[in-house]
Design a protein around this motif. Structure first.
Motif, PDB file in Angstrom:
ATOM      1  N   THR A   1       0.548  -1.136  -0.338  1.00 29.70           N
ATOM      2  CA  THR A   1       0.192   0.037  -0.054  1.00 29.70           C
ATOM      3  C   THR A   1       1.032   1.373  -0.031  1.00 29.70           C
ATOM      4  O   THR A   1       0.163   1.991  -0.392  1.00 29.70           O
TER       5      THR A   1
ATOM      6  N   SER B   1      -0.392   8.242 -15.318  1.00 37.89           N
ATOM      7  CA  SER B   1      -1.167   7.813 -15.541  1.00 37.89           C
ATOM      8  C   SER B   1      -1.560   7.795 -17.015  1.00 37.89           C
ATOM      9  O   SER B   1      -1.208   8.318 -18.076  1.00 37.89           O
TER      10      SER B   1
ATOM     11  N   GLU C   1       3.463   9.868  -6.715  1.00 41.61           N
ATOM     12  CA  GLU C   1       2.277  10.454  -6.292  1.00 41.61           C
ATOM     13  C   GLU C   1       3.068  11.137  -4.835  1.00 41.61           C
ATOM     14  O   GLU C   1       1.692  12.160  -4.307  1.00 41.61           O
TER      15      GLU C   1
ATOM     16  N   ASP D   1       2.878   4.516  -1.650  1.00 39.38           N
ATOM     17  CA  ASP D   1       2.886   4.911  -2.704  1.00 39.38           C
ATOM     18  C   ASP D   1       3.641   5.033  -3.856  1.00 39.38           C
ATOM     19  O   ASP D   1       5.089   4.899  -3.192  1.00 39.38           O
ATOM     20  N   SER D   2       3.706   5.645  -4.516  1.00 41.01           N
ATOM     21  CA  SER D   2       4.369   5.200  -5.675  1.00 41.01           C
ATOM     22  C   SER D   2       5.470   6.891  -5.624  1.00 41.01           C
ATOM     23  O   SER D   2       4.655   7.865  -5.420  1.00 41.01           O
TER      24      SER D   2
ATOM     25  N   THR E   1      -4.740   2.636  -5.111  1.00 46.53           N
ATOM     26  CA  THR E   1      -3.737   4.262  -6.606  1.00 46.53           C
ATOM     27  C   THR E   1      -4.214   4.899  -6.746  1.00 46.53           C
ATOM     28  O   THR E   1      -5.813   5.336  -7.202  1.00 46.53           O
ATOM     29  N   ASP E   2      -4.167   6.524  -6.928  1.00 46.23           N
ATOM     30  CA  ASP E   2      -4.598   7.975  -7.372  1.00 46.23           C
ATOM     31  C   ASP E   2      -5.617   7.211  -8.985  1.00 46.23           C
ATOM     32  O   ASP E   2      -6.567   8.060  -8.488  1.00 46.23           O
ATOM     33  N   GLU E   3      -4.862   6.688  -9.624  1.00 45.81           N
ATOM     34  CA  GLU E   3      -5.792   6.517 -11.070  1.00 45.81           C
ATOM     35  C   GLU E   3      -6.508   5.558 -10.508  1.00 45.81           C
ATOM     36  O   GLU E   3      -8.172   5.431 -11.682  1.00 45.81           O
TER      37      GLU E   3
END
Length: 432
Positions: free
Chosen positions: A3, A226, A9, A5-6, A367-369
């Motif tokens: 979990t 993205s 992000e 973040d990249s 993920t944000d996407e």
């Protein structure tokens, strides 16, 4: 699932400054760290205005429909007329929120909600008295809300760091629950003074404040890297496949379904007020029963400092749902109105804890996407669960009696939630 973040992000998240532990009473009070961040503060401030304003319309529409028709059935039909567009557009809105600048989407949808409120005012002030027009406007308003809600919720993770997501959710949920209590009370006080049309107008003005607050947010486009995407059925289906692959997300949704479908007894409140608690006065009993859960949720939010820093988010969800089930069981077994209200207040506190950490899991484990689509499904679950519960509890209450139906539902919540937690360890192991 990892979990974390990249790197991309993380660059878009506000840094979390080190701070000394809070002392004294501040350890128990609401955790306000997210309000130090101007962008989140603007988003949250707009929620304060609309939480009350939206309830003015929520009271005015059924009141006007009843005044026109004299039928409670038509009030129920109007509720169903708003449910379908909410479900459809929440799912679609989640896909759109993952494909476009979320700030732009919020500006468009908040403006759309404001226009529908203004049209509500026009039809009321002109004396149109058309149930069909009211239902069309309600459907349009719920469609705009369905498009708006996923983008609004998904934006929070871009405005505060991961360690403050639970606190941010507590702040937002507390305002919403306060609106559920204060809004109807304010509407009831204003209707005899200013009339129904002005309630719609006040809501429209409040929404203008929201549009201005959203306008001042930073741009929230899809993160760099993205893939460009559309927002169609394929993308919506991809969101459901994403949930199915990530058990912690799936279980966070199932936890809410279990709690709300099996354990939300509001359909039985009128019968309980008329039969079990009639000696206290039916009107008083009914009002207290409906108000108790929101009051408990607000209390939980005001003292969210007691739990918002917890890192075992999965365990917090499991514990909150179990406490909800125990509290609902106690409510079902209570013959004293005041004891029943106390159990419902406890259930409201548990519901707030569950909302806070389920929301934090959706924002941190996706993920944000994918966050927009996760919030779209979340909106559908939150809106649909209590309505399914109304059917289930209403049927069970007629067959077995209201108290047995409520207590049985609460016990089922505890049993099913503990079984899910034992069978699938992903949720109980999840932490920030």
């Amino acid at each position: 699932m990892d979990t974390s973040d990249s790197g991309t992000e993380q660059q878009h998240r506000a840094p979390a400054p080190a701070e000394p532990p809070r002392k004294g009473w501040r350890r128990w009070a609401m955790d306000t760290r997210p309000l130090r961040r101007p962008a989140y503060r603007r988003l949250w401030s707009s929620t304060i205005v609309t939480a009350v304003g939206s309830q003015l319309t929520a009271v005015a529409v059924p009141k006007q429909i009843y005044d026109i028709t004299g039928s409670s059935a038509w009030v129920g039909y109007a509720s169903l007329a708003g449910l379908l567009p909410l479900v459809v557009f929440a799912l679609w809105g989640g896909a759109i929120a993952d494909a476009v600048d979320r700030r732009t989407l919020l500006l468009i949808t908040n403006s759309g909600i404001a226009v529908t409120s203004l049209l509500f005012w026009v039809q009321a002030v002109t004396g149109l008295e058309s149930v069909g027009v009211l239902m069309v406007l309600l459907a349009a308003q719920q469609a705009f809300f369905g498009l708006n809600s996923p983008a609004r919720s998904a934006s929070v993770a871009r405005l505060v760091p991961a360690g403050e997501l639970a606190a941010a959710n507590a702040l937002g949920s507390t305002v919403t629950q306060t609106g559920l209590v204060a809004g109807p009370l304010l509407a009831g006080a204003l209707i005899p003074v200013v009339g129904l049309p002005e309630l719609y107008l006040l809501d429209a003005v409040a929404l203008c404040v929201t549009v201005w607050a959203v306008y001042r947010l930073p741009a929230l486009p899809p993160l760099a890297g993205s893939a460009a995407r559309r927002a169609g059925l394929r993308e919506i289906a991809a969101g459901f496949r994403y949930i199915a692959r990530h058990k912690v997300l799936l279980l966070s949704f199932l936890a809410d379904v279990v709690a709300m479908v099996l354990g939300m007894p509001r359909a039985l409140f009128p019968q309980l007020a008329a039969e079990t608690y009639a000696s206290y006065g039916e009107g008083l009993a009914l009002g207290l029963l409906f108000a108790a859960i929101p009051v408990g949720a607000v209390a939980g939010g005001l003292f969210s400092g007691t739990f918002s820093r917890a890192r075992r988010h999965g365990l917090m969800v499991i514990g909150a749902v179990v406490v909800w089930g125990v509290a609902i069981t106690g409510f079902g077994l209570s013959t004293s109105l005041w004891l029943a209200v106390a159990f419902l207040v406890l259930a409201g506190v548990a519901d707030m804890v569950s909302m806070v950490f389920r929301g934090a899991i959706l924002l941190s484990a996706a993920t944000d996407e994918m966050r927009g689509r996760m919030q779209g499904v979340f909106t559908v679950v939150v809106a649909g669960g209590p309505r399914l519960a109304d059917v289930l509890h209403g049927t069970a209450g007629s067959a077995a009696g209201p108290q047995a139906a409520v207590a049985g539902g609460g016990l089922l919540v505890v049993a099913v939630m503990l079984t899910l937690a034992a069978a699938v360890p992903a949720l109980r192991r999840h932490r920030v």
